[in-house]
Motif scaffolding. Structure first.
Motif, mmCIF file in Angstrom:
data_model
loop_
_atom_site.group_PDB
_atom_site.id
_atom_site.type_symbol
_atom_site.label_atom_id
_atom_site.label_comp_id
_atom_site.label_asym_id
_atom_site.label_seq_id
_atom_site.Cartn_x
_atom_site.Cartn_y
_atom_site.Cartn_z
ATOM 1 N N TRP A 117 20.368 10.880 7.120
ATOM 2 C CA TRP A 117 19.413 10.343 8.092
ATOM 3 C C TRP A 117 18.013 10.513 7.532
ATOM 4 C CZ3 TRP A 117 21.230 8.528 12.850
ATOM 5 C CH2 TRP A 117 22.559 8.845 13.161
ATOM 6 N N GLN A 118 17.118 9.599 7.908
ATOM 7 C CA GLN A 118 15.700 9.727 7.608
ATOM 8 C C GLN A 118 14.971 9.832 8.942
ATOM 9 O OE1 GLN A 118 14.164 6.787 4.724
ATOM 10 N NE2 GLN A 118 16.268 6.076 4.692
ATOM 11 N N VAL A 119 14.306 10.950 9.163
ATOM 12 C CA VAL A 119 13.551 11.174 10.399
ATOM 13 C C VAL A 119 12.083 10.980 10.041
ATOM 14 C CG1 VAL A 119 13.101 12.773 12.279
ATOM 15 C CG2 VAL A 119 15.341 12.790 11.156
ATOM 16 N N VAL A 120 11.546 9.805 10.429
ATOM 17 C CA VAL A 120 10.256 9.363 9.899
ATOM 18 C C VAL A 120 9.320 8.939 11.025
ATOM 19 C CG1 VAL A 120 9.157 7.708 8.344
ATOM 20 C CG2 VAL A 120 11.463 8.521 7.859
ATOM 21 N N PRO A 121 8.093 9.463 11.028
ATOM 22 C CA PRO A 121 7.123 8.979 12.016
ATOM 23 C C PRO A 121 6.746 7.525 11.732
ATOM 24 C CG PRO A 121 6.111 10.588 10.530
ATOM 25 C CD PRO A 121 7.553 10.511 10.174
ATOM 26 N N ARG A 122 6.664 6.726 12.785
ATOM 27 C CA ARG A 122 6.249 5.325 12.622
ATOM 28 C C ARG A 122 4.895 5.237 11.912
ATOM 29 N NH1 ARG A 122 9.455 1.761 15.570
ATOM 30 N NH2 ARG A 122 10.543 2.705 17.334
ATOM 31 N N ARG A 123 4.044 6.187 12.183
ATOM 32 C CA ARG A 123 2.699 6.193 11.609
ATOM 33 C C ARG A 123 2.732 6.189 10.078
ATOM 34 N NH1 ARG A 123 -2.043 4.722 10.645
ATOM 35 N NH2 ARG A 123 -3.655 6.298 10.404
ATOM 36 N N LEU A 124 3.749 6.764 9.490
ATOM 37 C CA LEU A 124 3.823 6.815 8.034
ATOM 38 C C LEU A 124 3.870 5.405 7.435
ATOM 39 C CD1 LEU A 124 3.914 8.531 5.491
ATOM 40 C CD2 LEU A 124 6.399 8.642 5.753
ATOM 41 N N GLY A 125 4.573 4.504 8.061
ATOM 42 C CA GLY A 125 4.616 3.122 7.586
ATOM 43 C C GLY A 125 3.248 2.473 7.596
ATOM 44 N N GLU A 126 2.466 2.743 8.634
ATOM 45 C CA GLU A 126 1.106 2.211 8.720
ATOM 46 C C GLU A 126 0.235 2.780 7.615
ATOM 47 O OE1 GLU A 126 -0.119 3.344 12.637
ATOM 48 O OE2 GLU A 126 1.419 2.107 13.602
ATOM 49 N N ILE A 127 0.370 4.071 7.386
ATOM 50 C CA ILE A 127 -0.418 4.728 6.338
ATOM 51 C C ILE A 127 -0.067 4.141 4.972
ATOM 52 C CG2 ILE A 127 -0.668 6.910 5.081
ATOM 53 C CD1 ILE A 127 -0.547 8.323 7.854
ATOM 54 N N MET A 128 1.215 3.979 4.706
ATOM 55 C CA MET A 128 1.649 3.485 3.402
ATOM 56 C C MET A 128 1.236 2.027 3.160
ATOM 57 S SD MET A 128 2.822 6.169 2.081
ATOM 58 C CE MET A 128 3.498 5.497 0.576
ATOM 59 N N ALA A 129 0.969 1.280 4.229
ATOM 60 C CA ALA A 129 0.549 -0.117 4.103
ATOM 61 C C ALA A 129 -0.962 -0.276 3.984
ATOM 62 C CB ALA A 129 1.060 -0.912 5.307
ATOM 63 N N ASP A 130 -1.710 0.813 4.047
ATOM 64 C CA ASP A 130 -3.168 0.745 3.952
ATOM 65 C C ASP A 130 -3.562 0.229 2.569
ATOM 66 O OD1 ASP A 130 -5.970 1.467 3.581
ATOM 67 O OD2 ASP A 130 -5.741 2.806 5.291
ATOM 68 N N PRO A 131 -4.486 -0.711 2.498
ATOM 69 C CA PRO A 131 -4.916 -1.212 1.184
ATOM 70 C C PRO A 131 -5.717 -0.195 0.370
ATOM 71 C CG PRO A 131 -6.144 -2.292 2.948
ATOM 72 C CD PRO A 131 -5.103 -1.453 3.601
ATOM 73 N N ASP A 132 -6.185 0.874 1.012
ATOM 74 C CA ASP A 132 -6.940 1.910 0.307
ATOM 75 C C ASP A 132 -5.952 2.833 -0.404
ATOM 76 O OD1 ASP A 132 -8.402 4.158 -0.499
ATOM 77 O OD2 ASP A 132 -9.715 4.101 1.267
ATOM 78 N N GLN A 133 -5.738 2.578 -1.682
ATOM 79 C CA GLN A 133 -4.745 3.329 -2.447
ATOM 80 C C GLN A 133 -5.067 4.811 -2.573
ATOM 81 O OE1 GLN A 133 -1.520 2.445 -3.683
ATOM 82 N NE2 GLN A 133 -2.090 1.064 -2.016
ATOM 83 N N LYS A 134 -6.321 5.168 -2.503
ATOM 84 C CA LYS A 134 -6.689 6.582 -2.563
ATOM 85 C C LYS A 134 -6.113 7.314 -1.356
ATOM 86 C CE LYS A 134 -10.645 9.629 -3.210
ATOM 87 N NZ LYS A 134 -12.093 9.760 -3.235
ATOM 88 N N LYS A 135 -6.202 6.699 -0.189
ATOM 89 C CA LYS A 135 -5.646 7.300 1.032
ATOM 90 C C LYS A 135 -4.116 7.348 0.969
ATOM 91 C CE LYS A 135 -9.324 6.343 4.276
ATOM 92 N NZ LYS A 135 -9.513 6.283 5.698
ATOM 93 N N VAL A 136 -3.533 6.284 0.476
ATOM 94 C CA VAL A 136 -2.070 6.245 0.342
ATOM 95 C C VAL A 136 -1.599 7.334 -0.617
ATOM 96 C CG1 VAL A 136 -0.122 4.851 -0.483
ATOM 97 C CG2 VAL A 136 -1.893 3.794 0.931
#
Length: 161
Positions: A117-136
């Motif tokens: 199982w993968q127990v993942v916050p939805r927010r992580l997907g939003e973070i990973m899609a950010d165009p700011d690669q430094k933040k990612v």
């Protein structure tokens, strides 16, 4: 048309279905079939023992089969649980790792039956899609060190980049 995940167990189909339906809301066992006498020689399972368990997890259909020891679960297939907050992450993590489950890395775990199982916050997907690669990169560096994901720590790394 529906796709129904079919989970192969040696003898634990009913126990697994009971566990999963106790963890997820809006879940239930819908039917249980038994091995007929005609299948005992072929299957090695006694007549009257559980053959299949059909169940729903939050309305999604699943089937569990007691097919014998020939096949085992591995990490190449897993079920993702998108979580709204840390409380949900903690809930699913504790329920699925108790009684012999195993923690892995980056939000992955195996339950006591060996299912991943993968127990993942939805927010992580939003973070990973950010165009700011430094933040990612900062968020990724944070969660790669974790077993159970900690949303606040990931958010802190993301915001500080």
């Amino acid at each position: 048309m529906k796709i129904v995940p079919n989970l192969w167990f040696d003898n634990a189909a009913e126990d697994a279905a009971k566990l999963y339906t106790s963890i997820f809301k809006n879940s239930r066992i819908t039917s249980v079939t038994k091995y007929p006498e005609a299948a005992t020689e072929f299957s090695g399972k006694p007549a009257g023992s559980v053959l299949t368990v059909e169940f729903e997890l939050d309305g999604n259909p699943f089937l569990a089969l007691n097919g014998g020891p020939d096949f085992r679960f591995n990490e190449s297939v897993s079920f993702e649980i998108p979580c709204e907050d840390q409380e949900e992450v903690d809930y699913y993590w504790s329920k699925l790792t108790e009684n012999g489950g195993e923690e892995s890395m980056c939000g992955w775990l195996k339950d006591r039956f060996g299912l991943s199982w993968q127990v993942v916050p939805r927010r992580l997907g939003e973070i990973m899609a950010d165009p700011d690669q430094k933040k990612v990169e900062a968020a990724t560096a944070a969660y790669l060190t974790m077993r159970k994901l900690d949303i606040a720590t990931i958010e802190e790394a993301y915001a500080s980049a």
